[in-house]
Design an enzyme around this catalytic site. Structure first.
Site, mmCIF file in Angstrom:
data_model
loop_
_atom_site.group_PDB
_atom_site.id
_atom_site.type_symbol
_atom_site.label_atom_id
_atom_site.label_comp_id
_atom_site.label_asym_id
_atom_site.label_seq_id
_atom_site.Cartn_x
_atom_site.Cartn_y
_atom_site.Cartn_z
ATOM 1 N N CYS A 386 43.141 19.922 9.499
ATOM 2 C CA CYS A 386 42.384 19.666 10.322
ATOM 3 C C CYS A 386 41.392 21.084 10.609
ATOM 4 O O CYS A 386 40.442 21.330 9.791
ATOM 5 C CB CYS A 386 42.711 19.582 11.734
ATOM 6 S SG CYS A 386 41.781 18.567 12.987
ATOM 7 N N HIS A 549 45.841 14.889 10.268
ATOM 8 C CA HIS A 549 46.961 15.494 10.287
ATOM 9 C C HIS A 549 48.006 14.917 9.733
ATOM 10 O O HIS A 549 48.769 14.114 10.215
ATOM 11 C CB HIS A 549 47.195 15.685 11.897
ATOM 12 C CG HIS A 549 46.416 16.491 12.705
ATOM 13 N ND1 HIS A 549 46.665 17.949 12.772
ATOM 14 C CD2 HIS A 549 45.483 16.530 13.402
ATOM 15 C CE1 HIS A 549 46.071 18.502 13.441
ATOM 16 N NE2 HIS A 549 45.081 17.612 14.062
ATOM 17 N N GLU A 551 50.791 15.489 8.805
ATOM 18 C CA GLU A 551 52.256 15.865 9.410
ATOM 19 C C GLU A 551 52.848 14.794 10.239
ATOM 20 O O GLU A 551 53.926 14.897 10.574
ATOM 21 C CB GLU A 551 52.136 17.291 9.855
ATOM 22 C CG GLU A 551 51.292 17.548 11.334
ATOM 23 C CD GLU A 551 50.207 18.104 10.921
ATOM 24 O OE1 GLU A 551 49.232 17.735 10.023
ATOM 25 O OE2 GLU A 551 49.581 18.586 11.883
HETATM 26 N N1 GLN Z 1 39.072 22.478 16.896
HETATM 27 C C1 GLN Z 1 38.729 21.550 15.641
HETATM 28 C C2 GLN Z 1 38.072 20.155 16.277
HETATM 29 O O1 GLN Z 1 38.115 19.988 17.318
HETATM 30 C C3 GLN Z 1 40.017 21.094 14.957
HETATM 31 C C4 GLN Z 1 40.974 20.415 15.942
HETATM 32 C C5 GLN Z 1 42.520 20.160 15.134
HETATM 33 O O2 GLN Z 1 42.828 21.276 14.245
HETATM 34 N N2 GLN Z 1 43.245 19.594 15.772
HETATM 35 O O3 GLN Z 1 37.440 19.528 15.347
#
Ligand code: GLN
Length: 573
Positions: A386, A549, A551
């Site tokens: 992410c 994600h 995970e």
């Molecule tokens: N801050 C980034 C976004 O909002 C990544 C978010 C994250 O890593 N879950 O896109």
């Protein structure tokens, strides 16, 4: 008729009630039953979406876009199934539903009261979760004696009255301390917990005793007399090396058969623990060891909470490692360290791989970019999750495409090269103050590029096939069509979960591609906007990142393809 097992905790929190719940459910699945789990969180927050990771551990994301307590993660990891956000019930949700109904006049002028309306609503939710399942294992958050879980215990008792005792069974998970100055295991706090629970009218059928050591016969008998239950129903659950051995340990005490007997059920099949046992033994005694650095932000709060903030990444590494017969040692590194002093980056030298996990805000961002650069230029396997993908794009833009000070607008709103930013459609929503609507939450379909490393990994692990089966189910649900986007008849489609707001800026894609960055998967929104989901560097041993994600979709025996590929590459180093 669905039956219910209620798991409540006594003495103190954090003794492993969630893992015990997951283990009981897993055991019953092994006996051939269709089982699901529910987590009750007695807090007033509607969900865990606004909770700080340092306060409550990681926020778990479900396929249907729920932001939930991490216990749901344990359930999915043990049961290898998707669990809906509806399986997490909070006090906030119960009251909100009741108040919404009242505002709509649904109570027909009646006074809306704690009893019967609150327990009624709780029971409705539990029954809804049980649809299509033989057994629901319900974990009640908090500890017996807390004011806030009383309504839920009351609802359970009421459910028991409604369904009959054969359909509801109670498990109390307690802790038996061994004070170091006397080195003797104490049963008194457990006795108090039993008494407190009995004040709600509930007598536990089973007491699972967590402790440093196994319980001896004497302690079991003491509890037997106090709780008035046979000592075979007092189950010992001592500390272990890995949580995944808990179902096996509980089965040594024949907990499964005993619970089935309480529920007047017979085993539908003989459990087969062979695969599970093999994986557990590999976690305990791996052939080879690797060291993985997780370079994150939530690290200045002490080791204990840190692991909690990234629990799913930790578990995903274990799942991949178990299949590959590798042991993983994790080193947690605060990315700010690399900002303070250039030479601190040498801490990464003896690591077999580097992970940049998800995150929000600008703290520690430059340090993360430095770590990514180190991984890329030193051929160290790298996995970006992410925010990790977004910063890998920033690093590549700055150092390979020579886009000076390229950035994500989350970190620098005025950057000349906003390679990561907010899409125009999202901006409109934000202007209206609808920040909630701008977050991409839950599972989204991604089309994978032919011949990409990412596609290869999804094929190798069997996940491509599995996701395609899931896709077919999703296609039937019109309300979820936005999760699929436009698929244009593509076949290589995978489903991963999301929780983010920023995206790769489409304006820069060509330029990044021209310099060798491969976008190996995208989601095509109904409005035609292409969202980048995976990137990889073909020239690197393993440099893969995802906007998702993964995970949240890793299970013991069914690891996430990207973690599998990452651990494999680390082991090769
Ligand atoms: N801050 C980034 C976004 O909002 C990544 C978010 C994250 O890593 N879950 O896109």
């Amino acid at each position: 008729m669905t039956k219910f097992i209620v798991v409540a905790g006594g003495v103190m929190s954090g003794v492993g009630k969630g893992v015990t719940t997951a283990s009981i459910a897993k055991i019953l699945v092994e006996y051939g039953y269709k089982v699901t789990t529910v987590k009750i969180d007695p807090y007033i927050n509607y969900d865990a979406g606004t909770l700080r990771p340092t306060e409550h551990g990681e926020v778990w994301v479900t396929d249907d876009g729920g932001e939930i307590d991490q216990d749901l993660g344990n359930y999915e990891r043990f049961l290898n199934m998707e669990i809906s956000k509806r399986n997490n019930i909070t006090t906030g949700q119960i009251y909100k539903t009741i108040i919404d109904k009242e505002r709509k006049g649904k109570f027909l002028g009646k006074t809306v009261q704690f009893i019967p309306h609150v327990p009624e609503e709780i029971k409705n939710r539990l029954k809804e979760s049980g649809n299509g399942y033989d057994i629901v294992v319900v974990e009640i958050g908090g500890t017996i004696g807390d004011y806030e879980n009383i309504p839920f215990l009351f609802a359970m008792k009421s459910l028991e009255r409604e369904l009959g005792k054969d359909d509801v069974s109670y498990v109390l998970v307690t802790y038996l301390p061994v004070p170091s100055h006397i080195e003797e295991m104490k049963t008194k706090p457990t006795q108090q917990a039993i008494r407190l629970l009995s004040e709600t009218g509930i007598v536990p059928d089973f007491i699972v005793c967590r402790a440093k050591k196994p319980l001896d016969k004497e302690r079991k008998q003491k509890i037997e007399v106090y709780a008035n239950i046979p000592s075979e129903y007092v189950i010992s659950e001592p500390d272990i090396d890995t949580i995944y051995s808990i179902p096996l340990d509980l089965e040594k005490e024949q907990l499964g058969i005993k619970i089935l007997k309480e529920l007047k059920l017979k085993p539908k099949r003989t459990p087969n623990w062979n695969e599970w046992e093999k994986l557990v033994s590999k976690i305990k005694n791996p052939k080879k060891k690797i060291k993985v650095a997780i370079v994150g932000k939530y690290v200045d709060i002490g080791d204990y909470n840190l692991v909690d903030s990234y629990v799913s990444i930790n578990e995903s590494l274990k799942h991949a490692a178990a299949v590959l017969d590798v042991g993983v040692e994790i080193v947690w590194i605060d990315s700010k360290k690399f900002e303070k002093n250039e030479s601190n980056i040498n801490a990464l030298k003896d690591c077999s791989g580097i992970i940049i996990p998800g995150g929000f805000g600008s703290s520690g961002v430059e340090g993360k970019v430095k770590a990514i650069n180190y991984a890329r230029t030193n051929n160290i396997p790298f996995l970006g999750l992410c925010y990790g993908l977004q910063l890998a794009v920033v690093e590549f833009a700055r150092n390979v495409c020579n886009l000076e000070n390229a950035n994500t607008t989350e970190n620098d709103e005025k950057t000349k090269f906003p390679v990561i930013g907010i899409l125009p459609t999202q901006k409109k929503l934000m202007e209206k103050g609808d920040y909630g609507g701008t977050m991409r939450l839950g599972a989204y379909a991604a089309v994978l590029k032919e011949k990409s490393k990412v596609l290869h990994l999804y094929k190798e692990t069997g996940r491509l096939k599995e996701d395609n089966e899931r896709l077919q189910k999703l296609e039937k649900d019109k309300s979820q069509a936005f999760r699929l986007g436009i698929l244009n008849g593509h076949k290589n489609i995978v489903l991963e979960r999301h929780r983010h707001r920023y995206e790769v800026n489409p304006k820069f894609i060509k330029e990044l591609e021209n310099k060798g960055l491969v976008f190996s998967g995208y989601h095509l929104r109904k409005d035609g906007t292409k969202l980048m989901e995976f990137i990889e560097l073909p020239s690197h041993p393993f440099m893969i990142s995802t906007q998702s994600h993964p995970e949240f979709k890793s299970r013991l025996g069914n690891p996430s393809p990207l973690f599998y590929g990452f651990v494999k590459a680390c082991a090769k180093q």
